[in-house]
Design a protein around this motif. Structure first.
Motif, PDB file in Angstrom:
ATOM      1  N   SER A   1       8.559   7.852 -14.385  1.00  0.00           N
ATOM      2  CA  SER A   1       7.153   8.235 -14.517  1.00  0.00           C
ATOM      3  C   SER A   1       6.885   8.711 -15.946  1.00  0.00           C
ATOM      4  O   SER A   1       7.796   9.184 -16.626  1.00  0.00           O
TER       5      SER A   1
ATOM      6  N   LEU B   1       3.720   5.724  -5.679  1.00  0.00           N
ATOM      7  CA  LEU B   1       3.520   5.790  -7.125  1.00  0.00           C
ATOM      8  C   LEU B   1       2.458   6.838  -7.471  1.00  0.00           C
ATOM      9  O   LEU B   1       2.653   7.676  -8.355  1.00  0.00           O
ATOM     10  N   ALA B   2       1.358   6.806  -6.719  1.00  0.00           N
ATOM     11  CA  ALA B   2       0.231   7.701  -7.029  1.00  0.00           C
ATOM     12  C   ALA B   2       0.603   9.160  -6.820  1.00  0.00           C
ATOM     13  O   ALA B   2       0.220  10.032  -7.623  1.00  0.00           O
ATOM     14  N   THR B   3       1.361   9.461  -5.783  1.00  0.00           N
ATOM     15  CA  THR B   3       1.659  10.862  -5.455  1.00  0.00           C
ATOM     16  C   THR B   3       2.865  11.385  -6.230  1.00  0.00           C
ATOM     17  O   THR B   3       3.214  12.553  -6.088  1.00  0.00           O
TER      18      THR B   3
ATOM     19  N   LYS C   1       2.136   1.783  -3.418  1.00  0.00           N
ATOM     20  CA  LYS C   1       1.051   2.295  -4.259  1.00  0.00           C
ATOM     21  C   LYS C   1       0.878   3.805  -4.049  1.00  0.00           C
ATOM     22  O   LYS C   1       0.703   4.559  -5.012  1.00  0.00           O
ATOM     23  N   GLN C   2       0.960   4.235  -2.790  1.00  0.00           N
ATOM     24  CA  GLN C   2       0.819   5.663  -2.490  1.00  0.00           C
ATOM     25  C   GLN C   2       1.984   6.463  -3.077  1.00  0.00           C
ATOM     26  O   GLN C   2       1.785   7.545  -3.632  1.00  0.00           O
TER      27      GLN C   2
ATOM     28  N   THR D   1       0.836  -1.210   0.000  1.00  0.00           N
ATOM     29  CA  THR D   1       0.000   0.000   0.000  1.00  0.00           C
ATOM     30  C   THR D   1       0.869   1.258   0.000  1.00  0.00           C
ATOM     31  O   THR D   1       0.581   2.236  -0.705  1.00  0.00           O
TER      32      THR D   1
ATOM     33  N   ASN E   1       1.463   7.013 -13.137  1.00  0.00           N
ATOM     34  CA  ASN E   1       0.238   6.365 -13.624  1.00  0.00           C
ATOM     35  C   ASN E   1       0.578   5.021 -14.248  1.00  0.00           C
ATOM     36  O   ASN E   1      -0.200   4.089 -14.216  1.00  0.00           O
ATOM     37  N   TYR E   2       1.705   4.960 -14.853  1.00  0.00           N
ATOM     38  CA  TYR E   2       2.332   3.688 -15.204  1.00  0.00           C
ATOM     39  C   TYR E   2       3.829   3.892 -15.102  1.00  0.00           C
ATOM     40  O   TYR E   2       4.290   5.008 -14.795  1.00  0.00           O
TER      41      TYR E   2
END
Lengths: 333, 333
Positions: A263, A238-240, A235-236, A232, A244-245
């Motif tokens: 990124s 990566l997201a912040t 994931k955070q 998790t 996106n891929y």
């Protein structure tokens, strides 16, 4: 199991069974979870693996008609489709028809793939038992393997997203696929994701052998392991940071120690060091003229520490010697 | 480097140079060390990689005549022979003549092999760049790889001993081949050896990049790492339990978690669990009717603890969840 002897009438559906299934798919959607629905599998006590092409088509038409309207449905033609051939249940030649049928019947074009069996002594060094993922009706690769190194090569070969649906499980059972440690599981996630792939997580903790309590993957519910929190956190991160891929980097040359991704907006580079222990690095794979600030990510303790150095492709920099670290770069020029 | 421009006269030998080399080989023998002498390599500033067949033969005849009488000599035709072809130094076709010449000139039939280049993104999943080890003049496989899983398969394919001459080094440098941790190094040794192979150890610790102090492999001397003690402990366990060599076991099926070998006298089975974490096991690969006592080996702390259970092929047994353990069985019936 001979389908003629199981007592099932394959030509007639049980609507209440499928209503129940629909409710569970809705439940998953409410939790934000995609349902990768397996249509056939070799662990079959009811004859559904041997119905034959006509009944297979009848079944697929029914299930796709019922379920294609759910937005969180993915189609998985089979779990371990090649084992079904080995067991005499369904020949390898059967799947192209099944896949095309799902593709043609589904007006919404949900994600569609098929999943392989994996026995490392036979399959670790080869992808020969994989389905032909270049088929146009297949949307992504659905891989079972603990060989997480080749994602960039496979992305290049297949030009489709790659999902490790089974890269081992965090658990304590007597099988290699189900006795990964939490650290090993997190390690696999970083290596797969930062080289451009995707991975699924599951747990196989059990209290004792031959237990009546099934493992987590059979009943869901509470996760008891330690890897999920770190996944998790990844994931955070990566997201912040605009991932996106992930575009894999550093896939050639002597940087075995790293799994590196960039990124899409090229503002961030994320390099995982794992259980290797370099005390200095030179990121000679970075784009020329780019300068980055850096954070050292402790992937296990889930902390981020600013590195007081500017990073570019030309200069060595020092890093502390500690397992399971990553370096997250942010472009500053 | 053009051999014509280096100032070396390849046709005339410098006896004092070779006398010095002989002394060093004697020094190694006095320490109980085999000298795996590399005859050619691609890291060449003096033209020796491009002398051509006539001078190669002249050189081999001289060096084999001088050194074949030393009992601790092994011949390694080359380090990274395939890289020499890539660099235009010596074509792949050159080696059969070189190998046959060494074999013919050496009256004592010393061990003889040739060593490959390794770049994981290209070579991790293939052995295509390996020399043809089925050649009759080759006595053993001399492998560079971190892919330590396939020893039983390769033993079966080649029917010759397999030595991982470079399975990575314990060290702290910026390259994947030289930043293995002590735990990773010990793990590789157990996995290689208990599956029937051999491995060499080395260190690549260095104080900083671009240092004037070369790494251990260039100067020898004191080992500063932590793996060598555990490798010595493994060696002692093998020696005191009849493992003159190791017959791999459990090479099929779902026992990914283990690397297992049996002693030639079949009185002992040694199963390494590594960083996997099963809490119960069933050793269904054991010979029928055999019953064993068991010790749990902590490979890192170098301790042995009696397990209060009899082990056979039919029953589950409990093991503590802890990384880097092995189970050493002794037959009691």
């Amino acid at each position: 199991m001979d389908p003629q002897k199981t007592g099932f009438d394959y030509s007639t559906f049980n609507p209440s069974y499928f209503q129940h299934l629909e409710q569970r798919i809705k439940d998953l959607d409410a939790l934000g979870i995609q349902a990768d629905l397996i249509l056939f599998h070799p662990y079959d006590s009811w004859g559904f693996a041997r119905m034959g092409q006509a009944m297979d088509k009848h079944y697929i038409q029914y299930i796709v008609a019922r379920l294609a309207s759910y937005k969180n449905i993915w189609w998985s033609l089979a779990n371990e489709y090649d084992l079904m051939a080995q067991l005499g249940q369904k020949p390898l030649s059967a799947w192209d028809f099944i896949g095309k049928t799902v593709h043609q019947e589904d007006p919404s074009g949900h994600l569609l793939s098929i999943h392989n069996f994996y026995d490392p002594p036979v399959h670790k060094g080869t992808t020969k038992n994989w389905f032909d993922y270049t088929k146009p009706w297949i949307t992504h690769l659905s891989i079972q393997s603990d060989n997480v190194f080749f994602v960039p090569k496979w992305l290049d070969d297949f030009q489709k997203p790659i999902i490790f649906d089974e890269c081992r499980y965090e658990g304590n059972i007597e099988f290699g696929w189900g006795d990964n440690s939490a650290k090993g599981m997190v390690d696999s996630f970083y290596r797969i994701v930062l080289r451009g792939g995707y991975a699924t997580h599951g747990e196989t903790y059990i209290d004792k052998p031959n237990t009546t309590r099934p493992i987590w993957w059979a009943h869901g519910g509470i996760l008891r392991g330690e890897s999920q929190k770190r996944i998790t956190y990844l994931k955070q991160l990566l997201a912040t940071n605009g991932f996106n891929y992930v575009n894999p980097m550093a896939v050639q040359g002597p940087h075995w120690e790293l799994a590196v991704g960039e990124s899409p907006d090229k503002q961030h580079v994320f390099a995982y060091i794992g259980d290797n222990q370099p005390e200095f690095e030179i990121f000679d794979f970075l784009p020329k003229d780019n300068i980055y600030s850096a954070q050292v990510i402790d992937t296990w303790n889930m902390t981020s520490t600013k590195l007081n150095e500017r990073i570019d492709k030309n200069h060595y920099f020092h890093i502390p010697r500690k397992p399971y670290q990553a370096i997250l770069l942010t472009k500053i020029n």
